[in-house]
Design a protein around this motif. Sequence first.
Motif, PDB file in Angstrom:
ATOM      1  N   LEU A  57       0.850  -1.194   0.000  1.00 24.06           N
ATOM      2  CA  LEU A  57       0.000   0.000   0.000  1.00 24.06           C
ATOM      3  C   LEU A  57       0.881   1.238   0.000  1.00 24.06           C
ATOM      4  CD1 LEU A  57      -2.693  -1.271   2.513  1.00 24.06           C
ATOM      5  CD2 LEU A  57      -2.665  -1.445   0.006  1.00 24.06           C
ATOM      6  N   THR A  58       0.744   2.030  -1.049  1.00 25.50           N
ATOM      7  CA  THR A  58       1.643   3.150  -1.291  1.00 25.50           C
ATOM      8  C   THR A  58       0.988   4.490  -0.992  1.00 25.50           C
ATOM      9  OG1 THR A  58       0.998   3.622  -3.579  1.00 25.50           O
ATOM     10  CG2 THR A  58       2.583   1.843  -3.238  1.00 25.50           C
ATOM     11  N   ASP A  59       1.814   5.525  -1.094  1.00 26.98           N
ATOM     12  CA  ASP A  59       1.283   6.878  -1.067  1.00 26.98           C
ATOM     13  C   ASP A  59       0.828   7.209  -2.487  1.00 26.98           C
ATOM     14  OD1 ASP A  59       3.560   7.629  -2.568  1.00 26.98           O
ATOM     15  OD2 ASP A  59       4.649   8.234  -0.781  1.00 26.98           O
ATOM     16  N   THR A  63       6.650   8.574  -2.822  1.00 27.86           N
ATOM     17  CA  THR A  63       7.628   7.491  -2.654  1.00 27.86           C
ATOM     18  C   THR A  63       7.126   6.176  -3.245  1.00 27.86           C
ATOM     19  OG1 THR A  63       6.753   6.820  -0.483  1.00 27.86           O
ATOM     20  CG2 THR A  63       8.471   8.527  -0.500  1.00 27.86           C
ATOM     21  N   ALA A  64       6.013   6.206  -3.959  1.00 27.14           N
ATOM     22  CA  ALA A  64       5.376   4.980  -4.446  1.00 27.14           C
ATOM     23  C   ALA A  64       6.291   4.150  -5.331  1.00 27.14           C
ATOM     24  CB  ALA A  64       4.092   5.321  -5.195  1.00 27.14           C
ATOM     25  N   GLU A  65       6.971   4.768  -6.268  1.00 30.14           N
ATOM     26  CA  GLU A  65       7.829   4.008  -7.181  1.00 30.14           C
ATOM     27  C   GLU A  65       8.935   3.276  -6.421  1.00 30.14           C
ATOM     28  OE1 GLU A  65       8.799   6.050 -11.089  1.00 30.14           O
ATOM     29  OE2 GLU A  65       7.974   7.685  -9.857  1.00 30.14           O
ATOM     30  N   GLU A  66       9.601   3.974  -5.542  1.00 31.03           N
ATOM     31  CA  GLU A  66      10.687   3.376  -4.767  1.00 31.03           C
ATOM     32  C   GLU A  66      10.163   2.272  -3.849  1.00 31.03           C
ATOM     33  OE1 GLU A  66      14.437   2.529  -3.398  1.00 31.03           O
ATOM     34  OE2 GLU A  66      13.861   3.760  -5.110  1.00 31.03           O
ATOM     35  N   PHE A  67       9.030   2.509  -3.243  1.00 23.51           N
ATOM     36  CA  PHE A  67       8.430   1.531  -2.328  1.00 23.51           C
ATOM     37  C   PHE A  67       8.063   0.243  -3.072  1.00 23.51           C
ATOM     38  CE2 PHE A  67       4.682   0.012   0.143  1.00 23.51           C
ATOM     39  CZ  PHE A  67       5.336  -0.242   1.344  1.00 23.51           C
ATOM     40  N   VAL A  68       7.414   0.373  -4.218  1.00 26.21           N
ATOM     41  CA  VAL A  68       7.035  -0.804  -5.000  1.00 26.21           C
ATOM     42  C   VAL A  68       8.270  -1.499  -5.542  1.00 26.21           C
ATOM     43  CG1 VAL A  68       5.795  -1.598  -7.061  1.00 26.21           C
ATOM     44  CG2 VAL A  68       4.722   0.066  -5.514  1.00 26.21           C
ATOM     45  N   ARG A  69       9.230  -0.744  -6.034  1.00 27.66           N
ATOM     46  CA  ARG A  69      10.466  -1.344  -6.545  1.00 27.66           C
ATOM     47  C   ARG A  69      11.134  -2.191  -5.473  1.00 27.66           C
ATOM     48  NH1 ARG A  69      15.324  -1.069  -5.597  1.00 27.66           N
ATOM     49  NH2 ARG A  69      15.170   0.835  -4.395  1.00 27.66           N
ATOM     50  N   ALA A  70      11.228  -1.658  -4.266  1.00 26.01           N
ATOM     51  CA  ALA A  70      11.866  -2.395  -3.169  1.00 26.01           C
ATOM     52  C   ALA A  70      11.113  -3.694  -2.870  1.00 26.01           C
ATOM     53  CB  ALA A  70      11.942  -1.522  -1.920  1.00 26.01           C
ATOM     54  N   ARG A  71       9.796  -3.659  -2.911  1.00 25.55           N
ATOM     55  CA  ARG A  71       9.016  -4.882  -2.677  1.00 25.55           C
ATOM     56  C   ARG A  71       9.265  -5.905  -3.772  1.00 25.55           C
ATOM     57  NH1 ARG A  71       4.819  -4.138   1.103  1.00 25.55           N
ATOM     58  NH2 ARG A  71       4.527  -6.381   1.012  1.00 25.55           N
ATOM     59  N   LYS A  98       3.451   4.811 -14.080  1.00 30.56           N
ATOM     60  CA  LYS A  98       4.767   4.574 -13.483  1.00 30.56           C
ATOM     61  C   LYS A  98       4.843   3.196 -12.827  1.00 30.56           C
ATOM     62  CE  LYS A  98       5.696   9.445 -12.592  1.00 30.56           C
ATOM     63  NZ  LYS A  98       5.817  10.483 -11.560  1.00 30.56           N
ATOM     64  N   LEU A  99       3.784   2.805 -12.133  1.00 28.60           N
ATOM     65  CA  LEU A  99       3.799   1.505 -11.458  1.00 28.60           C
ATOM     66  C   LEU A  99       3.805   0.351 -12.453  1.00 28.60           C
ATOM     67  CD1 LEU A  99       1.430   2.182  -8.439  1.00 28.60           C
ATOM     68  CD2 LEU A  99       3.939   2.132  -8.479  1.00 28.60           C
ATOM     69  N   ILE A 100       3.091   0.492 -13.544  1.00 31.50           N
ATOM     70  CA  ILE A 100       3.142  -0.550 -14.589  1.00 31.50           C
ATOM     71  C   ILE A 100       4.573  -0.708 -15.081  1.00 31.50           C
ATOM     72  CG2 ILE A 100       2.524  -1.020 -17.008  1.00 31.50           C
ATOM     73  CD1 ILE A 100       0.335  -1.859 -15.175  1.00 31.50           C
ATOM     74  N   ASN A 101       5.260   0.392 -15.302  1.00 30.12           N
ATOM     75  CA  ASN A 101       6.640   0.312 -15.782  1.00 30.12           C
ATOM     76  C   ASN A 101       7.586  -0.245 -14.735  1.00 30.12           C
ATOM     77  OD1 ASN A 101       6.799   1.187 -18.607  1.00 30.12           O
ATOM     78  ND2 ASN A 101       5.722   2.961 -17.794  1.00 30.12           N
ATOM     79  N   ILE A 102       7.354   0.052 -13.461  1.00 33.07           N
ATOM     80  CA  ILE A 102       8.160  -0.535 -12.383  1.00 33.07           C
ATOM     81  C   ILE A 102       7.960  -2.051 -12.352  1.00 33.07           C
ATOM     82  CG2 ILE A 102       8.377  -0.696  -9.851  1.00 33.07           C
ATOM     83  CD1 ILE A 102       9.692   1.811 -10.902  1.00 33.07           C
ATOM     84  N   VAL A 103       6.710  -2.494 -12.440  1.00 38.48           N
ATOM     85  CA  VAL A 103       6.420  -3.934 -12.443  1.00 38.48           C
ATOM     86  C   VAL A 103       7.068  -4.589 -13.660  1.00 38.48           C
ATOM     87  CG1 VAL A 103       4.595  -5.678 -12.631  1.00 38.48           C
ATOM     88  CG2 VAL A 103       4.296  -3.713 -11.094  1.00 38.48           C
ATOM     89  N   HIS A 104       6.928  -3.975 -14.796  1.00 43.75           N
ATOM     90  CA  HIS A 104       7.518  -4.523 -16.030  1.00 43.75           C
ATOM     91  C   HIS A 104       9.030  -4.671 -15.899  1.00 43.75           C
ATOM     92  CE1 HIS A 104       8.096  -5.296 -20.266  1.00 43.75           C
ATOM     93  NE2 HIS A 104       8.877  -4.240 -20.349  1.00 43.75           N
ATOM     94  N   ARG A 105       9.664  -3.698 -15.293  1.00 43.42           N
ATOM     95  CA  ARG A 105      11.126  -3.730 -15.166  1.00 43.42           C
ATOM     96  C   ARG A 105      11.615  -4.703 -14.090  1.00 43.42           C
ATOM     97  NH1 ARG A 105      15.386   1.213 -14.110  1.00 43.42           N
ATOM     98  NH2 ARG A 105      17.212  -0.100 -14.220  1.00 43.42           N
TER      99      ARG A 105
END
Length: 129
Positions: A57-59, A63-71, A98-105
């Motif tokens: 669960l993000t903001d 910091t959402a991108e960094e938080f999801v990336r770390a998970r 942005k989150l779709i691209n983080i997941v993809h990467r």
Amino acid sequence: MIMGKRVLIIGLQPKLVDFSLPELVNFPGLNAEKIQAGLDADQAELTELGYDVDLCLTDTGETAEEFVRARLEGKPFDCVMIGAGVRTIAQHFLLFEKLINIVHRYAPQAKICFNSQPSDTAEAVRRWV
């Protein structure tokens, strides 16, 4: 086989949801507690089905991108679901992108799924895993 399949559910911190937005006014009585209860129920249902489920669960973007990336870097996931609070609210469009691209990467092997309402999260996951 479901046992051991890892699922990451990405959504907004319920306390950060703006319930006055046009996309949410058609849901009278919706509040942070009800959203959290729905998330907890989704996690419990998926766990009961044999999935290993993490809530992420993000903001709203700071910091959402960094938080999801770390998970995603913490362990591999078989499926990632991005919830409607991120996907369907217009002001979160760039966050969703942005989150779709983080997941993809960071989880290119993961299937991506979407629920249409809180009560069909397990169905969405089961379509892909």
